[in-house]
Write an enzyme that holds these catalytic residues in place. Structure first.
Site, mmCIF file in Angstrom:
data_model
loop_
_atom_site.group_PDB
_atom_site.id
_atom_site.type_symbol
_atom_site.label_atom_id
_atom_site.label_comp_id
_atom_site.label_asym_id
_atom_site.label_seq_id
_atom_site.Cartn_x
_atom_site.Cartn_y
_atom_site.Cartn_z
ATOM 1 N N ARG A 139 -4.233 6.016 -0.950
ATOM 2 C CA ARG A 139 -3.022 5.783 -0.147
ATOM 3 C C ARG A 139 -1.806 6.202 -0.949
ATOM 4 O O ARG A 139 -1.209 7.241 -0.684
ATOM 5 C CB ARG A 139 -2.938 4.317 0.291
ATOM 6 C CG ARG A 139 -1.948 4.104 1.462
ATOM 7 C CD ARG A 139 -0.510 4.081 1.024
ATOM 8 N NE ARG A 139 -0.245 3.044 0.040
ATOM 9 C CZ ARG A 139 0.881 2.959 -0.661
ATOM 10 N NH1 ARG A 139 1.844 3.857 -0.505
ATOM 11 N NH2 ARG A 139 1.048 1.991 -1.562
ATOM 12 N N HIS B 184 4.444 1.064 -11.023
ATOM 13 C CA HIS B 184 4.414 2.509 -11.258
ATOM 14 C C HIS B 184 4.721 2.796 -12.720
ATOM 15 O O HIS B 184 5.324 1.982 -13.423
ATOM 16 C CB HIS B 184 5.412 3.226 -10.340
ATOM 17 C CG HIS B 184 4.896 3.425 -8.948
ATOM 18 N ND1 HIS B 184 4.327 4.614 -8.526
ATOM 19 C CD2 HIS B 184 4.829 2.593 -7.887
ATOM 20 C CE1 HIS B 184 3.945 4.498 -7.263
ATOM 21 N NE2 HIS B 184 4.239 3.279 -6.844
ATOM 22 N N TYR C 94 13.006 5.766 -5.476
ATOM 23 C CA TYR C 94 11.705 5.601 -4.826
ATOM 24 C C TYR C 94 10.736 6.677 -5.303
ATOM 25 O O TYR C 94 11.029 7.870 -5.242
ATOM 26 C CB TYR C 94 11.914 5.693 -3.318
ATOM 27 C CG TYR C 94 10.803 5.160 -2.458
ATOM 28 C CD1 TYR C 94 10.403 3.831 -2.545
ATOM 29 C CD2 TYR C 94 10.173 5.971 -1.509
ATOM 30 C CE1 TYR C 94 9.401 3.330 -1.731
ATOM 31 C CE2 TYR C 94 9.178 5.476 -0.689
ATOM 32 C CZ TYR C 94 8.793 4.162 -0.802
ATOM 33 O OH TYR C 94 7.797 3.666 0.009
ATOM 34 N N HIS D 197 0.481 10.685 -1.887
ATOM 35 C CA HIS D 197 1.772 11.307 -2.171
ATOM 36 C C HIS D 197 1.614 12.430 -3.194
ATOM 37 O O HIS D 197 2.202 13.502 -3.057
ATOM 38 C CB HIS D 197 2.758 10.273 -2.721
ATOM 39 C CG HIS D 197 3.226 9.262 -1.732
ATOM 40 N ND1 HIS D 197 3.962 9.586 -0.608
ATOM 41 C CD2 HIS D 197 3.072 7.912 -1.700
ATOM 42 C CE1 HIS D 197 4.245 8.491 0.063
ATOM 43 N NE2 HIS D 197 3.715 7.463 -0.562
ATOM 44 N N SER E 118 8.465 -0.042 -6.646
ATOM 45 C CA SER E 118 8.279 1.287 -6.056
ATOM 46 C C SER E 118 8.880 2.392 -6.907
ATOM 47 O O SER E 118 8.427 3.537 -6.852
ATOM 48 C CB SER E 118 8.922 1.340 -4.670
ATOM 49 O OG SER E 118 8.621 0.213 -3.900
#
Length: 343
Positions: free
Chosen positions: A17, A202, A291, A21, A171
């Site tokens: 998921r 992250h 982001y 990206h 994020s």
């Protein structure tokens, strides 16, 4: 549905998921099945499978997927033996009916994600998810943008709507361990004892694993990671490293980090057309609080308009752009190009 041991850390993989990206949402069904089978064999509790922007994220704005969410979910559900197949839904992108279709396709768990100040838009989707029998968690994205007390108030809204778990979500990869600890402590101390707290990190400042550890020490019981860190920006906390560190710390987990490391090397790294790593551009994401999924969009805008990616990212941070505003990246690039010509 998997039976979860509440006395141990719940490990959620997001390679299929958040990792979408990094792959521009291009994932072959056969490779997806191989990755799901490897994760399941390694003992992860849940595997998230959708377009990077969640159910119905496939679009001109966010990028078209190589397959539909339902094709990916069905393929994953056919392979997984014990892991929960999980989906992400962002209200305004995904619809309540998408939850119905995903449930029929084999999804058992959902994370409903909103910006950290917009928990009120999750109410309808949480109710639908609970009515459909989903394990229902919520994401407070870009959690670094508000103080812990304000984040708790948003989490309480989600809890009041029926969320069974609320995640602190970094994020932008902008937080340091003390930032994570403060937010997880606030949620753990202010939510009902039965409401779980999760942490999603992250690597943009190279603190993904350290931040996950800080989250667990502060009371988080659900933790996200991905194979080889596959994810937006510099990627997520690498799940193989995360599990190895948790094992060294003596935390109770059900995963085999050696199997995860093998899957990372053999199945995931060969897919990367852009290395998922802390480099100049992804580091700027964390530093500027941008982001993570904006990275590849900003790189395309850089190619199209001749403006350095880092300049675009810094300006996005200055303007406090958040998830869902991907269409503004081109506007920022155009503004910067105009200013350059005028200067």
């Amino acid at each position: 549905m998997a039976i979860v041991d509440k006395s141990r850390v719940y490990i959620q993989d997001v390679s299929l998921r958040d990792g979408m990206h990094a792959l521009r949402h291009r994932m072959d069904l056969d490779r997806l099945r191989e990755i799901v089978a490897a994760l399941d064999d390694a003992g992860v509790d849940a595997i998230e499978v959708t377009h990077g922007d969640g159910l119905s994220g496939s679009s001109f704005t966010y990028g078209f997927g190589s397959h539909s969410d339902l094709d990916w979910i069905e393929a994953a559900a056919d392979v997984a033996k014990t892991a929960r197949i999980t989906v992400l839904l962002v209200p305004g992108i995904g619809l309540a009916r998408d939850l119905e279709d995903a449930r029929k396709a084999g999804a058992a768990s959902v994370r409903i994600a909103t910006h950290c100040t917009e928990a009120d838009v999750s109410r309808q989707h949480i109710k639908v998810a609970r009515d459909l029998g989903y394990d229902t968690a919520c994401f407070l994205m870009m959690s670094h943008m508000i103080e812990p007390a304000a984040l708790l108030e948003q989490a309480r809204l989600m809890e009041s709507y029926g969320a069974e778990c609320v995640y602190v979500v970094d994020s932008a990869g902008a937080m340091l361990p003390d930032d994570v600890s403060a937010r997880v402590n606030a949620l753990r101390g202010g939510l009902k004892p039965e409401t779980e707290v999760g942490i999603h990190t992250h690597e943009n400042l190279h603190h993904g694993v350290a931040n996950a550890v800080a989250g667990v020490r502060a009371g988080a019981v659900r933790v996200d990671g991905s194979l080889a860190g596959l994810g937006a920006g510099a990627g997520n906390a690498p799940i193989e490293a995360l599990v190895a560190v948790f094992d060294r710390l003596g935390l109770k987990i059900a995963c085999d980090f050696v199997k995860l490391a093998s899957a990372a090397d053999q199945l995931v790294r060969p897919l990367m057309d852009r290395p998922v790593r802390v480099d100049r551009e992804s580091l700027v994401l964390g530093y500027a609080g941008v982001y993570s999924s904006f990275l590849r969009h900003a790189e395309k805008a850089s190619d199209d308009y001749g403006i350095p990616t880092t300049d675009i990212l810094v300006e996005l941070g200055r303007r406090a752009m958040v998830g869902g505003q991907e269409d503004m990246i081109v506007d920022v690039a155009l503004d910067l190009a105009k200013a350059e010509r005028a200067g």
